[in-house]
Design a protein around this motif. Structure first.
Motif, PDB file in Angstrom:
ATOM      1  N   LYS A  20       0.854  -1.186   0.000  1.00 56.58           N
ATOM      2  CA  LYS A  20       0.000   0.000   0.000  1.00 56.58           C
ATOM      3  C   LYS A  20       0.888   1.232   0.000  1.00 56.58           C
ATOM      4  N   ILE A  21       0.670   2.113  -0.957  1.00 56.20           N
ATOM      5  CA  ILE A  21       1.431   3.370  -1.006  1.00 56.20           C
ATOM      6  C   ILE A  21       0.466   4.543  -0.817  1.00 56.20           C
TER       7      ILE A  21
ATOM      8  N   LEU B  39       0.361   9.329   6.702  1.00 54.59           N
ATOM      9  CA  LEU B  39       1.077   8.358   7.533  1.00 54.59           C
ATOM     10  C   LEU B  39       0.122   7.698   8.533  1.00 54.59           C
ATOM     11  N   GLY B  40      -0.740   8.521   9.127  1.00 50.26           N
ATOM     12  CA  GLY B  40      -1.713   8.003  10.091  1.00 50.26           C
ATOM     13  C   GLY B  40      -2.594   6.921   9.481  1.00 50.26           C
ATOM     14  N   ARG B  41      -3.056   7.163   8.259  1.00 53.68           N
ATOM     15  CA  ARG B  41      -3.910   6.158   7.606  1.00 53.68           C
ATOM     16  C   ARG B  41      -3.149   4.861   7.362  1.00 53.68           C
ATOM     17  N   LEU B  42      -1.883   4.983   6.932  1.00 56.77           N
ATOM     18  CA  LEU B  42      -1.095   3.769   6.684  1.00 56.77           C
ATOM     19  C   LEU B  42      -0.966   2.955   7.969  1.00 56.77           C
ATOM     20  N   ASP B  43      -0.685   3.648   9.073  1.00 56.99           N
ATOM     21  CA  ASP B  43      -0.551   2.949  10.351  1.00 56.99           C
ATOM     22  C   ASP B  43      -1.865   2.296  10.757  1.00 56.99           C
ATOM     23  N   GLU B  44      -2.975   3.010  10.540  1.00 61.43           N
ATOM     24  CA  GLU B  44      -4.289   2.447  10.883  1.00 61.43           C
ATOM     25  C   GLU B  44      -4.585   1.192  10.070  1.00 61.43           C
TER      26      GLU B  44
ATOM     27  N   PRO C 257      -0.091  -5.660   5.160  1.00 60.55           N
ATOM     28  CA  PRO C 257       0.740  -5.456   3.970  1.00 60.55           C
ATOM     29  C   PRO C 257       1.896  -4.513   4.276  1.00 60.55           C
ATOM     30  N   ASP C 258       2.920  -4.510   3.427  1.00 58.35           N
ATOM     31  CA  ASP C 258       3.962  -3.495   3.510  1.00 58.35           C
ATOM     32  C   ASP C 258       3.350  -2.158   3.121  1.00 58.35           C
ATOM     33  N   VAL C 259       3.901  -1.095   3.670  1.00 56.45           N
ATOM     34  CA  VAL C 259       3.408   0.227   3.303  1.00 56.45           C
ATOM     35  C   VAL C 259       4.576   1.139   2.944  1.00 56.45           C
ATOM     36  N   LEU C 260       4.260   2.150   2.154  1.00 57.64           N
ATOM     37  CA  LEU C 260       5.268   3.125   1.745  1.00 57.64           C
ATOM     38  C   LEU C 260       4.592   4.489   1.705  1.00 57.64           C
TER      39      LEU C 260
ATOM     40  N   LEU D 227      10.260  13.690  -5.685  1.00 59.21           N
ATOM     41  CA  LEU D 227       9.736  12.847  -4.609  1.00 59.21           C
ATOM     42  C   LEU D 227      10.470  13.016  -3.282  1.00 59.21           C
ATOM     43  N   ARG D 228       9.688  12.833  -2.230  1.00 58.91           N
ATOM     44  CA  ARG D 228      10.224  12.469  -0.922  1.00 58.91           C
ATOM     45  C   ARG D 228       9.808  11.025  -0.712  1.00 58.91           C
ATOM     46  N   ILE D 229      10.755  10.126  -0.554  1.00 63.63           N
ATOM     47  CA  ILE D 229      10.403   8.726  -0.293  1.00 63.63           C
ATOM     48  C   ILE D 229      10.766   8.422   1.162  1.00 63.63           C
ATOM     49  N   HIS D 230       9.760   8.134   1.960  1.00 64.11           N
ATOM     50  CA  HIS D 230      10.000   7.835   3.374  1.00 64.11           C
ATOM     51  C   HIS D 230      10.466   6.384   3.482  1.00 64.11           C
ATOM     52  N   LEU D 231      11.594   6.182   4.168  1.00 63.57           N
ATOM     53  CA  LEU D 231      12.172   4.837   4.217  1.00 63.57           C
ATOM     54  C   LEU D 231      11.609   4.036   5.393  1.00 63.57           C
ATOM     55  N   PRO D 232      10.972   2.907   5.094  1.00 65.08           N
ATOM     56  CA  PRO D 232      10.503   2.047   6.192  1.00 65.08           C
ATOM     57  C   PRO D 232      11.698   1.492   6.951  1.00 65.08           C
ATOM     58  N   ASP D 233      11.493   1.167   8.222  1.00 65.15           N
ATOM     59  CA  ASP D 233      12.579   0.540   8.979  1.00 65.15           C
ATOM     60  C   ASP D 233      12.446  -0.980   8.911  1.00 65.15           C
ATOM     61  N   ALA D 234      13.226  -1.662   9.741  1.00 64.52           N
ATOM     62  CA  ALA D 234      13.243  -3.128   9.676  1.00 64.52           C
ATOM     63  C   ALA D 234      11.877  -3.737  10.023  1.00 64.52           C
ATOM     64  N   TYR D 235      11.063  -2.991  10.748  1.00 66.36           N
ATOM     65  CA  TYR D 235       9.724  -3.491  11.103  1.00 66.36           C
ATOM     66  C   TYR D 235       8.651  -3.026  10.111  1.00 66.36           C
ATOM     67  N   GLY D 236       9.103  -2.346   9.058  1.00 66.49           N
ATOM     68  CA  GLY D 236       8.142  -1.830   8.095  1.00 66.49           C
ATOM     69  C   GLY D 236       7.513  -0.522   8.530  1.00 66.49           C
ATOM     70  N   ASP D 237       7.933   0.005   9.692  1.00 63.88           N
ATOM     71  CA  ASP D 237       7.373   1.270  10.181  1.00 63.88           C
ATOM     72  C   ASP D 237       7.932   2.454   9.400  1.00 63.88           C
ATOM     73  N   VAL D 238       7.080   3.430   9.212  1.00 61.76           N
ATOM     74  CA  VAL D 238       7.454   4.625   8.462  1.00 61.76           C
ATOM     75  C   VAL D 238       7.311   5.797   9.413  1.00 61.76           C
ATOM     76  N   ASN D 239       8.172   6.806   9.297  1.00 62.29           N
ATOM     77  CA  ASN D 239       7.899   8.035  10.039  1.00 62.29           C
ATOM     78  C   ASN D 239       8.034   9.243   9.131  1.00 62.29           C
ATOM     79  N   SER D 240       7.625  10.378   9.632  1.00 63.52           N
ATOM     80  CA  SER D 240       7.531  11.541   8.748  1.00 63.52           C
ATOM     81  C   SER D 240       8.887  12.205   8.501  1.00 63.52           C
TER      82      SER D 240
END
Lengths: 509, 509
Positions: B229-230, B260-265, B280-283, B294-307
């Motif tokens: 999901k992007i 970002l909030g929606r992706l986490d939800e 699913p993975d998110v980006l 683009l700004r591409i936010h990099l997920p961490d090892a847990y797939g978490d994204v931050n702003s």
């Protein structure tokens, strides 16, 4: 006040075999087709669970009496509205008779404009619904333990989930524990639509989510279990052209074919999207709402159902009355086998699978208890064969509320899609309530999943959206104060709560 | 007629670095942040696919010119409306210049009330959309073959499906082939919402249906593939407070956090319903709509994204311009690794998985081509940095239409749920069209599955329901003839068709 209660009392005074006008206009007595009640025949079938029937009747009486008292109490409150100690007296009456307080602010302006009995009536209906939900665990405990078609039994037939779409009609809203004797639980979903015309896309979505659980191994025994979709149409054997399904103009044939059509569409949609064989099993059931008796359409070896190949439980009751349990059960099996082998009008091909036969046999047997329930605890045919609902429920089912003619239930996510279902409900209440000066109480109810953050907030938001859409659709009723909506949410897997969203009714009207 | 074309021509005359009012109110020239265009620096990056850029630009010009001609042709038709051979002349002009006939009945009453240019304008917009769809296969053939992130590439990164939710804003509607260089196909879904605030429940449903295909073994290599999901938010680097995301009041921070909030939800909703790890993975991606960077936010090892943890492609372009392809690519990898290791503001934990890194690297590299596309084929920054859409599309995406600022796209099933998305679109068109006397053309478009019986009929029915709900929501526009809806349906898996439902516009207005 020309109350509805008076009508009910009048209608309920005609007990026993009811009078039906025949074609020549001369009234004739319609006998009960399962058992000749008036002849003194003892209507006690060996396969009936009379203890369960008593428990179910106790529950019915308890719930029903709460609603019956509303009009009595409001009449008495109305009489006293110009007394000096009115507010105290009214609160005392409500507290003693209904078990809850009424909002004081409803009394404060009564000396100017008179008491708003219309708003009070809706408030009481919602409060009584809430009491029933709050007391469900205690009050249903007895019969819940004895209901034969529980989760384990359904699993033994091969089904992890049973998704039932009856008509929205109130007469079908007690169906699962009473008519089908299926124990309401997380594995049983009830999604009612006017005319049983359920939403294919929504069903595919529900099916897919359960299928993910099954395929991912999260479901115990998932590999051998299936999803079952049941569509339930209805008719009235004493009043085919008047008290059948309103959504199909009381045309029984149309009601049958339409429900069957949806089942076929659902199977094709899933088979063609996810591969042949993916589709869930389906079952088509008809209910005679006068008697709570069933027509169970027998699937063939391919799972196909047709409108002509069915068994009728009134006939089974009549044919097996007086036999021992063992002999009666064997006879039921024979009757089922006969219909399977002849294939109705020759359209059926072969016998259904063993799990389905186990389920169909159990449904047929369990319904004998409900036929006798209506004979013993009601009047053979229900005294009120038509509509007699107390309110409309729109949204998700309130899982712990199951009783005939208690509410009209429109399963929907939006009024934009669910408008036909709401319209039928509003039409019914135009006659039941509005014609007598009473408003239509509409409970907008959605479920949320407590495990998911924001799920409750989204359910509340949806509730408000749907409430607004209902009010926008019936502006005349709103303008006259004849439509009162309340919003409530329940936790899906948790205890039923039916939490009313605070002050929604008061704040917005 | 105070046409929009004049405005466009005016706006488009300002090429090169654009003037921006700074805080003191004095205009300053904003340089391009990737490449100092005005200094004579050669903006040719070794990782850019210039052939692909030319093919994409040919396509853009072809589509854009079809729309540009509409106003020219209508003006000429308008001038001749009192001539004797008017109808023939008008038809000849339309045929030659636009490639289609206009409905004759639109000319018949012109001698009485004058020509209904408003209705003709919408008719032409819909007809041109249809031409673009009909010609898509031929006109897109060139660039489709060269787009780097095709289905095979996405599978090599571990994704069977990519579900992209950009903002509804027209500036993001060319995103998949142009900005992300992802090949539009059945494995790529685009569902736009105002502010990228996608619908969690609808997404869970879409995810579950693909998950059934994967788990049931119907999907090739399904056992090692995932759903991605992007969410795509946007901002304007030259006009942060004016031309950012309207749904978030042009507040960039709010747009980022909300997406970002929606992706986490979504992740929590799926993990908690179907078991940890099911999500699913998110980006999270941000687009500077001035530059398509683009700004591409990099997920961490847990797939978490931050702003805060992201790479920026303008910086990458600038830092690697002049390097050989090999060296530049190594540098891109270093930049990504640096951000991963520092973890932005220390919130990121560890490095993303290899498939995600492969995808992020490819997105970053591919976007260098788009940055250069805007430099070479536009004006570095787009001449029109704000809204310039031709129409609104509501419902499902028209899969073969992908171009910046061609249409505003509100993905929805009902207006009841999608009203916020439609409202933002109507607001945009109030300024773009209504203020200039032009109506808002709304294409209501839904997909159907040709394999499923009645699926097309249900899509048409939904189209009509949504059209009616749109008209009910904006009665003032309808009354003034300033809202023209058309309904079209397309086959989901088949050739794009965008079949207009016959005579809907004409018959109902």
């Amino acid at each position: 006040m020309n109350t509805r209660q008076r009508m009910q009392a009048l209608r309920r005074s005609s007990v026993g075999p009811i009078d039906v006008a025949n074609e020549s206009g001369i009234a004739e007595v319609l006998e009960h087709p399962a058992c000749v009640i008036s002849s003194g025949q003892i209507c006690e079938h060996s396969l009936v669970d009379r203890d369960l029937n008593r428990l179910l009747f106790d529950y019915e009486r308890t719930v029903r009496s709460r609603f019956t008292r509303i009009v009595e109490v409001l009449k008495r409150i109305s009489m006293h509205q110009h007394d000096k100690d009115f507010t105290e007296r009214a609160q005392q009456l409500a507290h003693e008779q209904l078990g809850f307080d009424l909002p004081s602010k409803m009394f404060e302006d009564a000396w100017v404009c008179g008491l708003d009995l219309s708003a009070l009536h809706s408030h009481c209906i919602f409060s009584v619904l809430k009491s029933c939900v709050d007391n469900a665990r205690t009050e249903q405990a007895g019969w819940r333990q004895r209901i034969p078609l529980d989760e384990n039994f359904l699993r033994s037939c091969g089904y992890h989930t049973v998704d039932i779409s009856p008509c929205s009609d109130g007469r079908l809203q007690g169906m699962s524990p009473y008519v089908l004797r299926i124990l309401p639980g997380p594995n049983v979903q009830v999604k009612a639509y006017a005319g049983a015309l359920f939403d294919i896309e929504a069903d595919v979505c529900d099916w897919a989510q359960r299928e993910v659980e099954r395929l991912s191994g999260a479901m115990v025994d998932g590999e051998r279990l299936d999803y079952l979709k049941i569509a339930v149409y209805h008719f009235s054997s004493s009043s085919h052209n008047g008290d059948g399904c309103a959504a199909h103009g009381s045309n029984d044939r149309q009601a049958t074919e339409a429900a069957l059509g949806r089942l076929d569409e659902l199977r094709e949609a899933i088979d063609r999207s996810f591969g042949i064989g993916a589709a869930p099993d389906v079952l088509l059931i008809g209910v005679d709402t006068d008697l709570d008796a069933l027509r169970i359409h027998l699937p063939d070896a391919y799972g196909d159902v047709n409108s002509h190949r069915y068994i009728e439980t009134v006939k089974i009751y009549r044919e097996t009355l007086g036999l021992s349990a063992e002999v009666a059960r064997a006879r039921v099996a024979e009757i089922i086998a006969d219909v399977e082998n002849t294939g109705g009008w020759g359209q059926g091909q072969g016998r259904m699978n063993d799990g389905m036969r186990r389920l169909v046999s159990a449904l047929a047997e369990a319904n004998l208890s409900q036929i006798e329930y209506v004979i013993k605890h009601h009047t053979g045919r229900y005294a009120t064969i038509g509509h007699d609902e107390e309110c409309i429920v729109a949204g998700d089912a309130v899982r712990s509320l199951k009783l005939r003619n208690l509410f009209y239930f429109a399963h929907l996510d939006t009024i934009e899609e669910g408008a036909p279902d709401m319209d039928v409900g509003i039409d019914i209440f135009a006659k039941l309530n509005v014609a007598h000066g009473l408003p239509v109480p509409v409970l907008v109810h959605f479920e949320y999943d407590a495990r998911i953050p924001e799920s409750r907030a989204r359910a509340v938001e949806r509730g408000r959206r749907v409430r607004d859409a209902i009010e926008a659709r019936y502006p005349d009723l709103v303008a006259k104060g004849l439509l009162n909506c309340a919003i409530a949410v329940s936790e899906r897997a948790g205890d039923e709560r039916c939490d009313f969203v605070a002050d929604e009714v008061a704040a917005n009207h």
